[in-house]
Design a protein around this motif. Sequence first.
Motif, PDB file in Angstrom:
ATOM      1  N   ILE A 143       0.840  -1.209   0.000  1.00  0.00           N
ATOM      2  CA  ILE A 143       0.000   0.000   0.000  1.00  0.00           C
ATOM      3  C   ILE A 143       0.872   1.254   0.000  1.00  0.00           C
ATOM      4  O   ILE A 143       0.564   2.234  -0.683  1.00  0.00           O
ATOM      5  CB  ILE A 143      -0.974  -0.017   1.197  1.00  0.00           C
ATOM      6  N   LEU A 144       1.968   1.212   0.743  1.00  0.00           N
ATOM      7  CA  LEU A 144       2.857   2.375   0.812  1.00  0.00           C
ATOM      8  C   LEU A 144       3.448   2.738  -0.549  1.00  0.00           C
ATOM      9  O   LEU A 144       3.791   3.893  -0.786  1.00  0.00           O
ATOM     10  CB  LEU A 144       3.968   2.146   1.835  1.00  0.00           C
ATOM     11  N   HIS A 145       3.561   1.766  -1.451  1.00  0.00           N
ATOM     12  CA  HIS A 145       4.044   2.069  -2.800  1.00  0.00           C
ATOM     13  C   HIS A 145       3.113   3.050  -3.507  1.00  0.00           C
ATOM     14  O   HIS A 145       3.554   3.811  -4.372  1.00  0.00           O
ATOM     15  CB  HIS A 145       4.152   0.789  -3.634  1.00  0.00           C
ATOM     16  N   PHE A 146       1.848   3.036  -3.140  1.00  0.00           N
ATOM     17  CA  PHE A 146       0.863   3.936  -3.743  1.00  0.00           C
ATOM     18  C   PHE A 146       0.735   5.245  -2.959  1.00  0.00           C
ATOM     19  O   PHE A 146       0.443   6.277  -3.528  1.00  0.00           O
ATOM     20  CB  PHE A 146      -0.514   3.255  -3.814  1.00  0.00           C
ATOM     21  N   VAL A 147       0.972   5.170  -1.660  1.00  0.00           N
ATOM     22  CA  VAL A 147       0.829   6.343  -0.796  1.00  0.00           C
ATOM     23  C   VAL A 147       2.039   7.265  -0.897  1.00  0.00           C
ATOM     24  O   VAL A 147       1.884   8.489  -0.952  1.00  0.00           O
ATOM     25  CB  VAL A 147       0.596   5.906   0.674  1.00  0.00           C
ATOM     26  N   ILE A 148       3.235   6.682  -0.893  1.00  0.00           N
ATOM     27  CA  ILE A 148       4.471   7.485  -0.977  1.00  0.00           C
ATOM     28  C   ILE A 148       5.382   6.961  -2.090  1.00  0.00           C
ATOM     29  O   ILE A 148       6.517   6.546  -1.829  1.00  0.00           O
ATOM     30  CB  ILE A 148       5.213   7.524   0.383  1.00  0.00           C
ATOM     31  N   PRO A 149       4.922   6.999  -3.329  1.00  0.00           N
ATOM     32  CA  PRO A 149       5.743   6.450  -4.420  1.00  0.00           C
ATOM     33  C   PRO A 149       7.079   7.166  -4.596  1.00  0.00           C
ATOM     34  O   PRO A 149       8.046   6.551  -5.048  1.00  0.00           O
ATOM     35  CB  PRO A 149       4.859   6.611  -5.662  1.00  0.00           C
ATOM     36  N   LYS A 150       7.162   8.450  -4.214  1.00  0.00           N
ATOM     37  CA  LYS A 150       8.425   9.187  -4.373  1.00  0.00           C
ATOM     38  C   LYS A 150       9.553   8.529  -3.591  1.00  0.00           C
ATOM     39  O   LYS A 150      10.696   8.518  -4.035  1.00  0.00           O
ATOM     40  CB  LYS A 150       8.255  10.643  -3.929  1.00  0.00           C
ATOM     41  N   PHE A 151       9.249   8.005  -2.415  1.00  0.00           N
ATOM     42  CA  PHE A 151      10.270   7.323  -1.613  1.00  0.00           C
ATOM     43  C   PHE A 151      10.845   6.147  -2.396  1.00  0.00           C
ATOM     44  O   PHE A 151      12.058   5.962  -2.470  1.00  0.00           O
ATOM     45  CB  PHE A 151       9.689   6.836  -0.289  1.00  0.00           C
ATOM     46  N   TYR A 152       9.973   5.347  -2.976  1.00  0.00           N
ATOM     47  CA  TYR A 152      10.412   4.163  -3.705  1.00  0.00           C
ATOM     48  C   TYR A 152      11.084   4.528  -5.024  1.00  0.00           C
ATOM     49  O   TYR A 152      12.013   3.840  -5.458  1.00  0.00           O
ATOM     50  CB  TYR A 152       9.225   3.215  -3.932  1.00  0.00           C
ATOM     51  N   LEU A 153      10.624   5.591  -5.649  1.00  0.00           N
ATOM     52  CA  LEU A 153      11.241   6.030  -6.909  1.00  0.00           C
ATOM     53  C   LEU A 153      12.708   6.395  -6.706  1.00  0.00           C
ATOM     54  O   LEU A 153      13.537   6.153  -7.587  1.00  0.00           O
ATOM     55  CB  LEU A 153      10.475   7.215  -7.497  1.00  0.00           C
ATOM     56  N   LYS A 154      13.030   6.975  -5.551  1.00  0.00           N
ATOM     57  CA  LYS A 154      14.410   7.383  -5.270  1.00  0.00           C
ATOM     58  C   LYS A 154      15.368   6.210  -5.188  1.00  0.00           C
ATOM     59  O   LYS A 154      16.556   6.365  -5.431  1.00  0.00           O
ATOM     60  CB  LYS A 154      14.478   8.176  -3.957  1.00  0.00           C
TER      61      LYS A 154
END
Length: 119
Positions: free
Chosen positions: A20-31
């Motif tokens: 779910i966090l991949h959708f909520v804070i995608p910028k974190f994962y994109l980095k």
Amino acid sequence: MATIEISKYVLSSMMIVAGILHFVIPKFYLKIIPKYLPKPYELVILSGIAEMICGLLLLFPVTQSFAAYATIALLIAVFPANIEMARIYYVKKRKGFWLTILRLPLQVLLIWWAFQFIK
């Protein structure tokens, strides 16, 4: 309820929340997507979906073994992102290094944990 059963619900919940966090804070994962991988946003979304599916499938006895194998494969597949996170925090920011380094062996622990649900 047996400890292994409780453990399964904890791992499943962690996988679902992480997805779910991949959708909520995608910028974190994109980095932390390594630069050599194409379409980083799509990879973030796909890995989030995969985490949620793995977490859900762990809950059912009929899909538990498949989900455990899939979880192990997913954890191996995202390992380069964890290495990238450690590299970014150490080389570029010079902070949070130990947290990111400790995350690497955590992946091994998570793989072992998922392995417990293979029947």
